[in-house]
Enzyme design. Structure first.
Site, PDB file in Angstrom:
ATOM      1  N   GLY A 139       0.641  -1.189   0.020  1.00 46.47           N
ATOM      2  CA  GLY A 139      -0.022  -0.135  -0.044  1.00 46.47           C
ATOM      3  C   GLY A 139       0.705   1.371   0.008  1.00 46.47           C
ATOM      4  N   ILE A 167      -7.110 -10.029 -11.698  1.00 50.27           N
ATOM      5  CA  ILE A 167      -7.517  -9.559 -12.965  1.00 50.27           C
ATOM      6  C   ILE A 167      -9.242  -9.458 -12.801  1.00 50.27           C
ATOM      7  CG2 ILE A 167      -7.798 -10.082 -15.396  1.00 50.27           C
ATOM      8  CD1 ILE A 167      -5.167 -11.848 -15.015  1.00 50.27           C
ATOM      9  N   ASN A 204      -5.214   2.345 -13.250  1.00 48.92           N
ATOM     10  CA  ASN A 204      -4.300   1.399 -12.762  1.00 48.92           C
ATOM     11  C   ASN A 204      -2.829   1.867 -12.813  1.00 48.92           C
ATOM     12  OD1 ASN A 204      -3.394  -1.364 -11.875  1.00 48.92           O
ATOM     13  ND2 ASN A 204      -2.827  -1.948 -13.962  1.00 48.92           N
ATOM     14  N   HIS A 247       0.889   0.269 -13.436  1.00 54.72           N
ATOM     15  CA  HIS A 247       1.622  -1.072 -13.804  1.00 54.72           C
ATOM     16  C   HIS A 247       2.892  -0.916 -13.692  1.00 54.72           C
ATOM     17  CE1 HIS A 247       2.095  -5.062 -15.523  1.00 54.72           C
ATOM     18  NE2 HIS A 247       3.058  -4.425 -16.616  1.00 54.72           N
TER      19      HIS A 247
HETATM   20  C1  GAR Z   1       3.270  -1.176  -7.360  1.00 55.74           C
HETATM   21  O1  GAR Z   1       4.685  -1.179  -7.914  1.00 55.74           O
HETATM   22  C2  GAR Z   1       2.421  -1.537  -8.923  1.00 55.74           C
HETATM   23  O2  GAR Z   1       2.763  -0.802  -9.917  1.00 55.74           O
HETATM   24  C3  GAR Z   1       2.409  -2.863  -8.761  1.00 55.74           C
HETATM   25  O3  GAR Z   1       2.318  -3.270  -7.417  1.00 55.74           O
HETATM   26  C4  GAR Z   1       3.125  -2.404  -6.608  1.00 55.74           C
HETATM   27  C5  GAR Z   1       2.284  -2.163  -5.408  1.00 55.74           C
HETATM   28  O4  GAR Z   1       2.981  -1.678  -4.323  1.00 55.74           O
HETATM   29  N1  GAR Z   1       1.233  -3.386  -9.602  1.00 55.74           N
HETATM   30  C6  GAR Z   1       1.159  -4.534 -10.279  1.00 55.74           C
HETATM   31  O5  GAR Z   1       2.097  -5.043 -10.546  1.00 55.74           O
HETATM   32  C7  GAR Z   1      -0.159  -4.665 -10.714  1.00 55.74           C
HETATM   33  N2  GAR Z   1      -0.057  -5.395 -12.096  1.00 55.74           N
HETATM   34  P1  GAR Z   1       2.274  -0.886  -3.384  1.00 55.74           P
HETATM   35  O6  GAR Z   1       1.446  -1.827  -2.477  1.00 55.74           O
HETATM   36  O7  GAR Z   1       3.258  -0.482  -2.286  1.00 55.74           O
HETATM   37  O8  GAR Z   1       1.391   0.477  -3.671  1.00 55.74           O
END
Ligand code: GAR
Length: 224
Positions: A18, A97, A112, A114
């Site tokens: 998060g 998904i 989103n 990515h």
């Molecule tokens: C982030 O780096 C985001 O880009 C990635 O998960 C991480 C979440 O970090 N998202 C994906 O891979 C979606 N396909 P966080 O929980 O610290 O925000």
């Protein structure tokens, strides 16, 4: 669809640590605009839920184990968002998904982030794949969500040069640092009614984004 519902709130869906949610919470405190009204996680242990509760935001663990099918779970999630009057759904490390019907229900209202320079490296393990491919550039992309995975119109990218000494964790950390800048910016644009998606095309200030806007390490060239 344009963003006339900007009166409604923002919901953030997150499965993990998060840190992007935290960046959005911090930005909301600064700009008073990007108010987050709900955080939902599919994982009870997600640190994102703790971050939300600490900030006084309603946080719900919606466990997939309580629904018999993936589609039923996604429908329940969409109903919850609709019941709460959510205008914008922000996926921040939500590692599921979503059903195509649900994505269509929030067309133009679901973002989103990515961790790759889309369309390169859709899907998982993006940092590893960028390193293994010998990519010179890497980063992260904010995009509108469409039913096809990581294929929606791109809005904004954070780009960094991969260095010979980059490790997997170091690279992931550098990319995430940039995400914390670009994601709140895109959310703010949407809430201000500046960012929209029509017929599969993202627009900023009424102009089509034929290519995503690009932020680099010095974060200069973005209108803000
Ligand atoms: C982030 O780096 C985001 O880009 C990635 O998960 C991480 C979440 O970090 N998202 C994906 O891979 C979606 N396909 P966080 O929980 O610290 O925000």
């Amino acid at each position: 669809m344009s963003a006339p519902e900007a009166k409604g709130g923002v919901a953030v869906l997150a499965s993990g640590e998060g840190t992007n949610l935290q960046a959005l919470i911090d930005a909301a405190a600064r700009d008073g605009l990007s108010r987050i009204e709900l955080v939902v996680s599919d994982r009870g242990e997600a640190q994102a839920l703790v971050r939300a509760r600490t900030a006084g935001i309603p946080a719900i663990h919606l466990s997939p184990a309580n629904w018999s099918t993936r589609a039923a779970y996604d429908q329940a999630l969409a109903d919850l968002l609709a019941e709460r009057g959510i205008a914008l759904v922000v996926l921040a490390g939500f590692m599921r998904i979503l059903d195509a019907d649900v994505v269509r229900r929030f067309a133009g209202r679901m973002l989103n982030i990515h961790p790759s320079l889309l369309p390169r490296h859709r899907g998982l393990r993006t940092h590893r794949r960028a390193l293994e491919a010998g990519d010179r550039l890497h980063g992260s992309t904010v995009h509108f969500v469409v039913p096809e995975l990581d294929a929606g119109p791109a809005i904004l990218q954070y780009r960094i040069a991969i260095q010979p000494w980059d490790t997997l964790t170091g690279l992931a950390e550098r990319v995430r640092h940039g995400e914390h800048f670009i994601y709140p910016l895109a959310v703010r644009w949407w809430l201000q009614g500046r960012l929209s998606c029509t017929d599969g095309q993202a627009h900023l200030d009424g102009k089509p984004l034929v290519a995503p806007l690009v932020a680099t390490r010095d974060m200069a060239p973005i209108p803000g």
